[in-house]
Design a protein around this motif. Sequence first.
Motif, PDB file in Angstrom:
ATOM      1  N   GLY A 190       0.792  -1.216   0.000  1.00  0.00           N
ATOM      2  CA  GLY A 190       0.000   0.000   0.000  1.00  0.00           C
ATOM      3  C   GLY A 190       0.828   1.270   0.000  1.00  0.00           C
ATOM      4  N   ILE A 191       0.115   2.377  -0.054  1.00  0.00           N
ATOM      5  CA  ILE A 191       0.761   3.687  -0.027  1.00  0.00           C
ATOM      6  C   ILE A 191       1.526   3.877   1.276  1.00  0.00           C
ATOM      7  CG2 ILE A 191       0.328   6.187   0.004  1.00  0.00           C
ATOM      8  CD1 ILE A 191      -0.006   4.999  -2.746  1.00  0.00           C
ATOM      9  N   GLY A 192       0.963   3.406   2.392  1.00  0.00           N
ATOM     10  CA  GLY A 192       1.646   3.522   3.685  1.00  0.00           C
ATOM     11  C   GLY A 192       3.000   2.832   3.668  1.00  0.00           C
ATOM     12  N   GLY A 193       3.075   1.676   3.050  1.00  0.00           N
ATOM     13  CA  GLY A 193       4.345   0.959   2.953  1.00  0.00           C
ATOM     14  C   GLY A 193       5.364   1.712   2.122  1.00  0.00           C
ATOM     15  N   LEU A 194       4.917   2.301   1.021  1.00  0.00           N
ATOM     16  CA  LEU A 194       5.804   3.098   0.179  1.00  0.00           C
ATOM     17  C   LEU A 194       6.341   4.290   0.972  1.00  0.00           C
ATOM     18  CD1 LEU A 194       5.242   4.159  -3.477  1.00  0.00           C
ATOM     19  CD2 LEU A 194       5.828   5.864  -1.794  1.00  0.00           C
ATOM     20  N   LEU A 195       5.453   4.994   1.675  1.00  0.00           N
ATOM     21  CA  LEU A 195       5.857   6.196   2.412  1.00  0.00           C
ATOM     22  C   LEU A 195       6.779   5.869   3.579  1.00  0.00           C
ATOM     23  CD1 LEU A 195       2.474   8.140   2.375  1.00  0.00           C
ATOM     24  CD2 LEU A 195       4.458   8.441   0.860  1.00  0.00           C
ATOM     25  N   THR A 196       6.495   4.786   4.291  1.00  0.00           N
ATOM     26  CA  THR A 196       7.350   4.375   5.407  1.00  0.00           C
ATOM     27  C   THR A 196       8.740   3.992   4.910  1.00  0.00           C
ATOM     28  OG1 THR A 196       5.445   3.641   6.690  1.00  0.00           O
ATOM     29  CG2 THR A 196       7.583   2.739   7.320  1.00  0.00           C
ATOM     30  N   SER A 197       8.798   3.251   3.812  1.00  0.00           N
ATOM     31  CA  SER A 197      10.090   2.868   3.232  1.00  0.00           C
ATOM     32  C   SER A 197      10.878   4.100   2.831  1.00  0.00           C
ATOM     33  CB  SER A 197       9.886   1.976   2.007  1.00  0.00           C
ATOM     34  OG  SER A 197       9.277   0.761   2.358  1.00  0.00           O
ATOM     35  N   GLU A 241       4.932  15.306  -3.965  1.00  0.00           N
ATOM     36  CA  GLU A 241       4.282  16.023  -2.860  1.00  0.00           C
ATOM     37  C   GLU A 241       3.823  15.055  -1.777  1.00  0.00           C
ATOM     38  OE1 GLU A 241       2.595  19.851  -5.380  1.00  0.00           O
ATOM     39  OE2 GLU A 241       1.311  18.091  -5.152  1.00  0.00           O
ATOM     40  N   LEU A 242       3.317  13.901  -2.165  1.00  0.00           N
ATOM     41  CA  LEU A 242       2.875  12.890  -1.197  1.00  0.00           C
ATOM     42  C   LEU A 242       4.051  12.369  -0.383  1.00  0.00           C
ATOM     43  CD1 LEU A 242       0.595  11.060  -0.096  1.00  0.00           C
ATOM     44  CD2 LEU A 242       1.143   9.463  -1.941  1.00  0.00           C
ATOM     45  N   MET A 243       5.148  12.050  -1.043  1.00  0.00           N
ATOM     46  CA  MET A 243       6.312  11.548  -0.314  1.00  0.00           C
ATOM     47  C   MET A 243       6.941  12.637   0.545  1.00  0.00           C
ATOM     48  SD  MET A 243       8.067   8.764  -2.829  1.00  0.00           S
ATOM     49  CE  MET A 243       7.856   9.652  -4.346  1.00  0.00           C
ATOM     50  N   ALA A 244       6.922  13.872   0.070  1.00  0.00           N
ATOM     51  CA  ALA A 244       7.453  14.983   0.866  1.00  0.00           C
ATOM     52  C   ALA A 244       6.644  15.169   2.146  1.00  0.00           C
ATOM     53  CB  ALA A 244       7.455  16.266   0.037  1.00  0.00           C
ATOM     54  N   TYR A 245       5.382  14.814   2.108  1.00  0.00           N
ATOM     55  CA  TYR A 245       4.511  14.975   3.276  1.00  0.00           C
ATOM     56  C   TYR A 245       5.040  14.216   4.494  1.00  0.00           C
ATOM     57  CZ  TYR A 245       0.323  15.167   6.150  1.00  0.00           C
ATOM     58  OH  TYR A 245      -0.557  15.374   7.185  1.00  0.00           O
ATOM     59  N   VAL A 246       5.606  13.028   4.277  1.00  0.00           N
ATOM     60  CA  VAL A 246       6.045  12.215   5.424  1.00  0.00           C
ATOM     61  C   VAL A 246       7.342  12.721   6.040  1.00  0.00           C
ATOM     62  CG1 VAL A 246       4.813  10.143   4.672  1.00  0.00           C
ATOM     63  CG2 VAL A 246       7.230  10.430   4.053  1.00  0.00           C
ATOM     64  N   ILE A 247       7.995  13.697   5.402  1.00  0.00           N
ATOM     65  CA  ILE A 247       9.201  14.278   6.001  1.00  0.00           C
ATOM     66  C   ILE A 247       9.011  15.768   6.295  1.00  0.00           C
ATOM     67  CG2 ILE A 247      10.802  12.548   5.111  1.00  0.00           C
ATOM     68  CD1 ILE A 247      11.551  14.482   2.854  1.00  0.00           C
ATOM     69  N   ARG A 248       7.774  16.214   6.295  1.00  0.00           N
ATOM     70  CA  ARG A 248       7.476  17.643   6.484  1.00  0.00           C
ATOM     71  C   ARG A 248       7.910  18.159   7.843  1.00  0.00           C
ATOM     72  NH1 ARG A 248       3.490  14.595   7.772  1.00  0.00           N
ATOM     73  NH2 ARG A 248       1.983  15.072   9.410  1.00  0.00           N
ATOM     74  N   ASP A 249       7.958  17.315   8.858  1.00  0.00           N
ATOM     75  CA  ASP A 249       8.324  17.739  10.214  1.00  0.00           C
ATOM     76  C   ASP A 249       9.797  17.488  10.522  1.00  0.00           C
ATOM     77  OD1 ASP A 249       5.716  18.595  10.753  1.00  0.00           O
ATOM     78  OD2 ASP A 249       5.100  16.602  11.404  1.00  0.00           O
ATOM     79  N   THR A 250      10.603  17.326   9.494  1.00  0.00           N
ATOM     80  CA  THR A 250      12.044  17.110   9.660  1.00  0.00           C
ATOM     81  C   THR A 250      12.770  18.341   9.129  1.00  0.00           C
ATOM     82  OG1 THR A 250      12.471  16.154   7.482  1.00  0.00           O
ATOM     83  CG2 THR A 250      11.669  14.635   9.198  1.00  0.00           C
ATOM     84  N   PRO A 251      14.068  18.461   9.404  1.00  0.00           N
ATOM     85  CA  PRO A 251      14.814  19.594   8.844  1.00  0.00           C
ATOM     86  C   PRO A 251      15.217  19.401   7.373  1.00  0.00           C
ATOM     87  CG  PRO A 251      16.224  18.296  10.280  1.00  0.00           C
ATOM     88  CD  PRO A 251      14.840  17.707  10.388  1.00  0.00           C
TER      89      PRO A 251
END
Length: 157
Positions: A9-16, A41-51
Amino acid sequence: MEVINNASGIGGLLTSFREIVKDSKRVMFIGTAGFCTPFAELMAYVIRDTPIEVGFIPDIRHHEAKAIVSTPSGMQIGDDIDHHADTIVLLGGLAMPKMKIDVDEMKETLDSILEDAENTLVIGVCFQSMFETQCWIGPIDFDYVIDSDISISTIKV
């Protein structure tokens, strides 16, 4: 090649993706304008709270690099930025034959983006083994490829 993770799923892709880029300073997505942009943009979302700084380059036009920024409406393409980065994410739409992207020109683009960077990463993110079937693995020196498959069911109720 060695499989280091299986997920779904998408969650697996984003976590990886988040795990692979956790030590990056600047991630530059390269993809086709329109088709690949929402995936960046979707993948960038999972690192939005990082530097980690994030940007997007359409096709091989590194002079058109744009920031990907967090907005109240989600991650979106922003202003012009410098194209240099320590991590590149190639999106599979680039390898589709109809895009006519020359792999040697892509290698030159990668060299320009990674110029003077330390601890570089080149990551491919694709669906249905696009980089493998189009023979980009080898000519492009990927560190990782996240290969996904989409299963679709359309149900009329």
